[in-house]
Design a protein around this motif. Sequence first.
Motif, mmCIF file in Angstrom:
data_model
loop_
_atom_site.group_PDB
_atom_site.id
_atom_site.type_symbol
_atom_site.label_atom_id
_atom_site.label_comp_id
_atom_site.label_asym_id
_atom_site.label_seq_id
_atom_site.Cartn_x
_atom_site.Cartn_y
_atom_site.Cartn_z
ATOM 1 N N TYR A 1 4.463 -46.854 -43.054
ATOM 2 C CA TYR A 1 3.946 -48.217 -43.139
ATOM 3 C C TYR A 1 5.041 -49.211 -43.525
ATOM 4 N N TRP A 2 6.022 -48.763 -44.290
ATOM 5 C CA TRP A 2 7.147 -49.626 -44.646
ATOM 6 C C TRP A 2 7.938 -50.018 -43.399
ATOM 7 N N PHE A 3 8.271 -49.040 -42.575
ATOM 8 C CA PHE A 3 9.047 -49.343 -41.372
ATOM 9 C C PHE A 3 8.192 -50.019 -40.306
ATOM 10 N N ASN A 4 6.894 -49.819 -40.366
ATOM 11 C CA ASN A 4 5.999 -50.565 -39.495
ATOM 12 C C ASN A 4 6.070 -52.047 -39.850
ATOM 13 N N ARG A 5 6.098 -52.365 -41.137
ATOM 14 C CA ARG A 5 6.239 -53.754 -41.587
ATOM 15 C C ARG A 5 7.542 -54.368 -41.060
ATOM 16 N N LEU A 6 8.604 -53.550 -41.066
ATOM 17 C CA LEU A 6 9.910 -54.022 -40.604
ATOM 18 C C LEU A 6 10.045 -53.999 -39.085
ATOM 19 N N LYS A 7 8.956 -53.597 -38.409
ATOM 20 C CA LYS A 7 8.902 -53.523 -36.936
ATOM 21 C C LYS A 7 9.909 -52.518 -36.372
#
Length: 424
Positions: free
Chosen positions: A137-143
């Motif tokens: 979810y962290w890297f999803n936030r960072l796209k």
Amino acid sequence: MKTFLSSEIKKNAFRLLSANVVLQIIGLAVYPVVTRLYSPEEFGLFNMFSTLCGILFILSTGRYEYAIVLPKSTKDAAAIARLCLQIAILFSLFLLLVVGIFQSQILQLFHMESLGNLIYLIPFLVVINAAGITCMYWFNRLKKFNLVGRYWLSQNVISSGLKIILGGLKFTGSGLIYSLFAGLVAAVSSFFAGRNNKKSLLLWLEIKQERVKKVAFLYQNYPKYNLLHALINMISTGFPVLIFGYFFGAEVVGWYGLAFLIGFRPINLVTTSLYQVLYQKISDLYNQGQPIYKLFRRFCLQSFAVLIPLFIFLFFISSPVVRYLFGTGWEETASILNILLPWLCVCFVSGVFEFTPFLFFRQRKALMIEVCYALSRLSAICIGVYMSDFYVGLVAYSSISLLFKIYQLYWYGKLYVRHEATTK
């Protein structure tokens, strides 16, 4: 919004879906071998073990990971990620203590005595999975959707390969569990490949505990409502494994587990990819006060236009395909899969938008719906147990699940319509 999906959504979804296509090819190549190395009973035992782990996975982060994409401040998002890991570590230490004291009682309760000391892997699986989901979810936030795709790819490639290797080496009693563990370790490790990725994750360590406490309070609805919601959903999804296993034996659970796997795994991988992309995109639209309903409606209509003919076709070819792919002893899997197909079809679409209650802070109603859903599914299975007929229970369970998923989509649509009215 004039097109079904914007070019940005298409590009990001493609990054995740391309990895998932590879995963499906691997799964197709692996399981015809795996089902010839492991018996339905061994699959049934593994399904009971993984269902128990799945329930504990949900508890391990308080469901705070779903809030990582929401804050405007990157430091607040990092504080949520740190909070997830802190909860997971404490919970895993607690589980280790519980397993150490009550090992034999737990094994007897779930009829998993043959696992022995393998049960000690559960606390480690819990904390590793929590770290992976938080990173995702962290890297999803960072796209950085390519990293999310790599996470799923690493997990499935390592896990699938080890199932074959360990099965070939006659580790049939433990091979499936060791493969699950190794796959999770490999998946989490993939996030640390690359200097920039490590630097991004190290930001979590710089966050002060005061900020962690602040975000824990700000997003308290996630453990209050979404945690219980997800836990009830996981338990009710595991009802067939736990209850059918207890009353009808591990072989039946093995057939059901394979049907669930070949039916839900492709759907889950695709919906997870679309969920990640649409959650981020729709969150942006919501924060900007933009309308969302047209995107939701068009996605649903175009998805069903493809899925309904496809699932009708699958219904007619499932029996010969299952017999050819998975060999003797697995024929009942096709009959079980056909019963699940209508539910699977609607699950594909509803699963993509399961973030909707979070977006509108409607976790309380979502929880009420989930409680009714779980009780109805339990009642459906009990009908089969009462009549001593596995298939009666399964048909009732699948039918109830289908009706609730249809209502869930209807409710999501109403929420988006109301939001659109406020943007005019």
